[in-house]
Design an enzyme around this catalytic site. Structure first.
Site, short mmCIF file in Angstrom:
data_model
loop_
_atom_site.label_atom_id
_atom_site.label_comp_id
_atom_site.label_asym_id
_atom_site.label_seq_id
_atom_site.Cartn_x
_atom_site.Cartn_y
_atom_site.Cartn_z
N LYS A 123 88.49 -119.92 50.07
CA LYS A 123 87.20 -118.95 49.76
C LYS A 123 87.72 -117.48 50.32
O LYS A 123 87.47 -116.63 49.63
CB LYS A 123 86.07 -119.51 50.73
CG LYS A 123 85.33 -120.66 50.25
CD LYS A 123 84.54 -120.32 49.07
CE LYS A 123 83.98 -121.44 48.51
NZ LYS A 123 82.95 -121.11 47.17
N SER B 272 81.94 -118.30 52.22
CA SER B 272 81.26 -119.14 53.15
C SER B 272 81.90 -118.72 54.52
O SER B 272 82.95 -118.08 54.54
CB SER B 272 82.09 -120.59 52.86
OG SER B 272 82.00 -121.51 54.01
N TYR C 230 89.58 -125.57 52.64
CA TYR C 230 88.35 -125.13 51.77
C TYR C 230 88.05 -123.54 52.19
O TYR C 230 87.96 -122.66 51.34
CB TYR C 230 87.19 -125.81 52.27
CG TYR C 230 86.07 -125.17 51.90
CD1 TYR C 230 85.73 -125.14 50.45
CD2 TYR C 230 85.08 -124.80 52.74
CE1 TYR C 230 84.39 -124.66 50.05
CE2 TYR C 230 83.57 -124.26 52.35
CZ TYR C 230 83.33 -124.29 50.85
OH TYR C 230 82.25 -123.51 50.76
#
Ligand SMILES: NC(=O)c1ccc[n+]([C@@H]2O[C@H](COP(=O)([O-])OP(=O)(O)OC[C@H]3O[C@@H](n4cnc5c(N)ncnc54)[C@H](O)[C@@H]3O)[C@@H](O)[C@H]2O)c1
Length: 341
Positions: A156, A128, A152
Site C-alpha cells: 500500500k 490503509s 500488505y
C-alpha cells in the site's frame, strides 16, 4: 471541499471502479450512483461477488492484464478511477508476499499505465492504516512515520509512492484514503462484508454468534494494551463510501496529491468489540483464544481531522454498537453459502 455543482458531461462520463464487486467498492458504487455519477466496475471476481456488482456495468477483468485494461480504459474514457482492487489480508501477505506484490503493486502499475495511455489523470485509491506499521503514538496523524511491518502494508505504501511520483512526472491528481478497520453494512443494500476466508473480526463474531462457525478465533491476548487484545478504530462502510464520493469531487477539481486517514478516532479492543456484540445481539459469542498473528500491530487509532477538513466529511456512525447492529441486520438476511454468487 468546494460545493460547485459538477457539469452534466462529467456526471454522465463513467467513473471506473476497480474492485467494485468487493465489500467497500460495491458500497461506494451505490454512493456514487446516489450522487449522480455512473460507476463502471472492473473486477476479476477472485474475492468479490457478482451479485454485489449486479446493479452496475461490470467488466470481469484482472487488473494485471494491462493490454485488456488499457483497451477498456481507451474505450470508456472515464473521468476518474477509484482503485479498490487488491489482495487485502495481512496474514495472507505474510504467507504469500509475492502474490500481494503481483496484484497490489504490479496491478497498480498496469492501472497507471492504462490510465496514462488514455490520458485519465484522476485517481482515488484505497490505502490503509497498515502503512504506518506499529505506531509510536496514537491517535495517528498522516505525518506519522510510515514503517509498515507486513508485506500488505508495504504494497500500500509503494502504491502511494507511485502516485506521488506520477503527480511529479505526469500531473496525476490523486487522493489515497488510509482506512482504519472497515466495518458495518447498509442493511438496505444487497452488498456487505463477505470474504472467504474471512479474517475480519466483526463478521467472524456474527458467524460465531449465529452458529455458522463453531467459535470466534481470538488472535493475540498479550498485546501491550489494557486487556491484552489488539485495539482498532472501526469505521462504517457507508461513511467510507461517502468519503470516496467527496474525494472524487476533489480530484475532479484538480490540484491534489495527498493521503488522508479515515477513522472515527476511537479505539476498541477485541474484547470490547466482543462484549459490545453480545450486548447488541443479545447472545453470547463462543470463542477460542489463539496466539498473536504475525504482522498485527497492537493498536491503530486514527486522527482523521485532516480528512474532515479537506473533504468536509465526518463519520455518521460513531458508536461501535451502531456499527455492529448494522452488520448484524445485514448478516441475518444472508444464508451461510459462500458460493451463492
Ligand atoms: N476492509 C478493510 O478493513 C480495509 C482496510 C484498509 C484498506 N482496505 C483496502 O480497501 C480495498 C477494498 O477492500 P475490501 O475489504 O472491500 O476487499 P474485497 O476483497 O471485498 O474487495 C477487493 C475486490 O478486488 C477484487 N480484486 C482482487 N484482485 C483483483 C485483480 N487482480 N483484478 C481485478 N479485481 C481484483 C476482488 O475480487 C474484490 O472484489 C482494498 O484495496 C483493501 O486493501 C480495506
Amino acid at each position: 471541499m468546494s460545493t460547485q455543482p459538477l457539469s452534466e458531461s462529467v456526471l454522465k462520463t463513467p467513473i471506473l471502479v476497480t474492485g467494485g464487486a468487493g465489500y467497500i467498492g460495491s458500497n461506494t458504487c451505490h454512493a456514487l450512483a446516489q450522487a449522480g455519477f455512473r460507476p463502471v466496475i472492473v473486477d476479476d471476481l477472485s474475492k468479490g461477488h457478482a451479485r454485489f456488482a449486479a446493479p452496475f456495468e461490470l467488466h470481469v477483468l484482472d487488473i494485471t492484464d494491462e493490454p485488456k485494461l488499457s483497451e477498456l480504459m481507451l474505450h470508456l474514457q472515464p473521468a476518474a478511477v477509484i482503485h479498490f482492487a487488491a489482495f487485502t489480508e495481512v496474514s495472507g501477505s505474510m504467507r504469500a508476499p509475492v502474490d500481494y506484490y503481483r496484484v497490489n503493486v504490479q496491478g497498480t502499475v498496469s492501472l497507471l499505465r492504462a490510465m496514462l495511455a488514455a490520458k485519465v489523470k484522476k485517481l482515488v485509491f484505497s490505502s490503509s492504516a497498515a502503512t504506518y506499521g506499529t505506531p509510536i503514538h496514537v491517535p495517528i496523524r498522516e505525518d506519522h512515520p510510515t514503517v509498515p511491518i507486513n508485506p500488505y502494508g508495504r504494497t500500500k505504501l509503494m502504491m502511494e509512492q507511485m502516485m506521488a511520483d506520477c503527480r511529479a512526472a505526469y500531473d496525476l491528481d490523486w487522493i489515497a484514503l488510509r482506512y482504519f478497520n472497515a466495518a458495518g453494512a447498509n442493511p438496505a443494500l444487497d452488498c456487505g462484508e463477505w470474504h472467504e476466508p474471512e479474517t475480519h473480526l466483526i463478521p467472524n463474531i456474527l458467524r460465531a454468534a449465529r452458529g455458522d462457525i463453531p467459535a470466534l478465533e481470538l488472535y493475540g491476548t498479550t498485546h501491550p494494551t489494557p486487556d491484552g487484545t489488539a485495539v482498532r478504530d472501526y469505521i462504517h462502510v457507508s461513511d467510507l463510501a461517502d468519503a470516496h464520493v467527496r474525494a472524487l469531487r476533489l480530484v475532479l477539481e484538480g490540484g491534489v496529491g495527498e493521503s488522508l486517514n479515515l477513522g472515527v478516532g476511537q479505539g476498541f479492543s477485541v474484547r470490547q468489540v466482543i462484549d459490545a456484540a453480545s450486548r447488541v445481539l443479545g447472545r453470547p459469542v463462543p470463542l477460542v483464544e489463539k496466539p498473536e498473528r504475525p504482522g498485527d500491530p497492537p493498536s491503530l487509532v486514527a486522527d482523521a481531522t485532516r480528512a474532515m477538513q479537506r473533504l468536509g466529511w465526518s463519520p455518521k456512525y460513531t458508536t461501535i454498537d451502531s456499527i455492529i447492529d448494522s452488520a448484524w441486520q445485514w448478516y441475518q438476511r444472508q444464508g451461510f453459502a459462500p458460493s451463492q454468487d
